[in-house]
Design an enzyme around this catalytic site. Structure first.
Site, PDB file in Angstrom:
ATOM      1  N   LYS A   1       0.856  -1.186   0.000  1.00  0.00           N
ATOM      2  CA  LYS A   1       0.000   0.000   0.000  1.00  0.00           C
ATOM      3  C   LYS A   1       0.894   1.239   0.000  1.00  0.00           C
ATOM      4  O   LYS A   1       1.701   1.440   0.914  1.00  0.00           O
ATOM      5  CB  LYS A   1      -0.916   0.021   1.223  1.00  0.00           C
ATOM      6  CG  LYS A   1      -1.821   1.249   1.240  1.00  0.00           C
ATOM      7  CD  LYS A   1      -2.447   1.462   2.603  1.00  0.00           C
ATOM      8  CE  LYS A   1      -3.103   2.840   2.633  1.00  0.00           C
ATOM      9  NZ  LYS A   1      -3.429   3.282   4.004  1.00  0.00           N
TER      10      LYS A   1
ATOM     11  N   GLY B   1      -7.819   9.545  10.280  1.00  0.00           N
ATOM     12  CA  GLY B   1      -8.020   9.667  11.718  1.00  0.00           C
ATOM     13  C   GLY B   1      -9.085  10.644  12.151  1.00  0.00           C
ATOM     14  O   GLY B   1      -9.305  10.827  13.347  1.00  0.00           O
TER      15      GLY B   1
ATOM     16  N   ALA C   1      -9.405   5.824   4.945  1.00  0.00           N
ATOM     17  CA  ALA C   1      -9.308   7.011   5.806  1.00  0.00           C
ATOM     18  C   ALA C   1     -10.649   7.675   6.019  1.00  0.00           C
ATOM     19  O   ALA C   1     -11.434   7.847   5.087  1.00  0.00           O
ATOM     20  CB  ALA C   1      -8.317   8.039   5.260  1.00  0.00           C
ATOM     21  N   GLY C   2     -10.886   8.063   7.271  1.00  0.00           N
ATOM     22  CA  GLY C   2     -12.037   8.881   7.613  1.00  0.00           C
ATOM     23  C   GLY C   2     -13.212   8.152   8.214  1.00  0.00           C
ATOM     24  O   GLY C   2     -14.123   8.786   8.753  1.00  0.00           O
TER      25      GLY C   2
ATOM     26  N   ASN D   1      -8.294   1.884  10.563  1.00  0.00           N
ATOM     27  CA  ASN D   1      -7.448   1.604  11.711  1.00  0.00           C
ATOM     28  C   ASN D   1      -7.973   2.351  12.934  1.00  0.00           C
ATOM     29  O   ASN D   1      -8.442   1.753  13.895  1.00  0.00           O
ATOM     30  CB  ASN D   1      -6.000   1.967  11.415  1.00  0.00           C
ATOM     31  CG  ASN D   1      -5.020   1.546  12.502  1.00  0.00           C
ATOM     32  OD1 ASN D   1      -3.828   1.723  12.375  1.00  0.00           O
ATOM     33  ND2 ASN D   1      -5.491   0.961  13.588  1.00  0.00           N
ATOM     34  N   THR D   2      -7.948   3.685  12.873  1.00  0.00           N
ATOM     35  CA  THR D   2      -8.331   4.493  14.034  1.00  0.00           C
ATOM     36  C   THR D   2      -9.744   4.200  14.502  1.00  0.00           C
ATOM     37  O   THR D   2     -10.013   4.183  15.712  1.00  0.00           O
ATOM     38  CB  THR D   2      -8.197   5.989  13.703  1.00  0.00           C
ATOM     39  OG1 THR D   2      -6.860   6.261  13.263  1.00  0.00           O
ATOM     40  CG2 THR D   2      -8.503   6.855  14.914  1.00  0.00           C
TER      41      THR D   2
END
Length: 265
Positions: free
Chosen positions: A103, A164, A190-191, A212-213
């Site tokens: 990635k 994040g 993301a997001g 992830n977050t």
């Protein structure tokens, strides 16, 4: 959802459409527990931040997340130039015995972590030329996504909102444009903040979601991982089933009147 409905990236098929990162957990044991709860098969690893063998005197993620059980996806989180990103992925390939699915992310600003697209395009070209199979974190610009695909990216990964941020899907229309034009998988990266964000991404037609977050930062990461698994599966099934059209008013009563027995006078 049938077993035939699989996510295929670079010629390999996966049952799970949820990709999960390995950062920000309390420890590697919690990381593994969250991965198991999520049902993920592809796990992304920040090479610059996570020990996968480059520091032999420290605990290795590979002891908890072995490549025999998961597809590892080395990423270039923390890289701000094409050269840094390429060097990082060359190291990853060496550490992982020739592993070539990666990635790419080349960041442009340390505050918002928005991708630097000129450097991203440059790195994509180099990595593809060197035989890497490159999944690319990018903006939600359909033109840039087409350029990445033309360069040989095996998947495009437009952001839904800032890394994040937990802001969710801010521009569904651009995502639809990217999905409609692409012949490679489109995965939101993301997001995502909660399960409904993941479901919306899948209902739009995305091939998968990476996060992830949203899991690691939850009050209960293991429970959130389970919720994300269900959201991705439910969103995919809803997309395949096809939603009813949006209408201000119903065109006809939901309960038809034809064939009803007339009231006895």
């Amino acid at each position: 959802m049938t077993t035939e409905d699989t996510l295929t990236i670079a010629g390999r098929s996966y049952q799970s459409r949820l990709l999960v990162g390995t950062g920000k957990y309390q420890d590697f044991a919690q990381t593994r527990a969250a991965l198991d709860a999520s049902g993920t098969q592809i796990v992304t690893v920040a090479i610059r931040r996570t020990n996968i063998g480059q520091n032999p005197d420290e605990p290795s993620l590979l002891d908890f997340v072995p490549p025999s059980q998961f597809t590892l996806l080395p990423n270039t989180a923390g890289c701000y130039s094409a050269d840094d990103a390429v060097r990082t992925l060359r190291l990853a390939r060496e550490l992982l015995d020739g592993h070539d699915l990666v990635k790419l992310e080349v960041l442009g600003d340390p505050q918002n972590l928005f991708p630097n697209m000129p450097e991203t395009l440059k790195a994509t070209r180099t990595l593809v030329d060197e035989g890497f199979k490159v999944m690319v974190y990018c903006t939600d610009d359909p033109i840039q996504c087409r350029m990445l695909e033309d360069l040989g990216a095996v998947a495009v990964m437009p952001l839904a909102s800032l890394i994040g941020s937990g802001m969710g899907i801010l521009n569904p229309w651009n995502l639809r444009l990217i999905i409609d034009q692409s012949s490679v998988p489109v995965l939101v990266d993301a997001g995502v903040g909660t399960a409904s964000d993941a479901a919306i991404a899948m209902e739009l037609g995305c091939d998968g979601v990476l996060m992830n977050t949203a899991i690691a930062g939850a009050r209960d990461p293991i429970l959130m991982a389970s919720a994300m698994r269900k959201a991705v599966e439910g969103g995919r099934e809803a997309y395949l089933a096809g939603r009813v059209p949006r209408k201000l008013y119903s065109a006809a009563p939901s309960s038809p009147t034809e064939g009803l027995i007339a009231a006895v006078k």
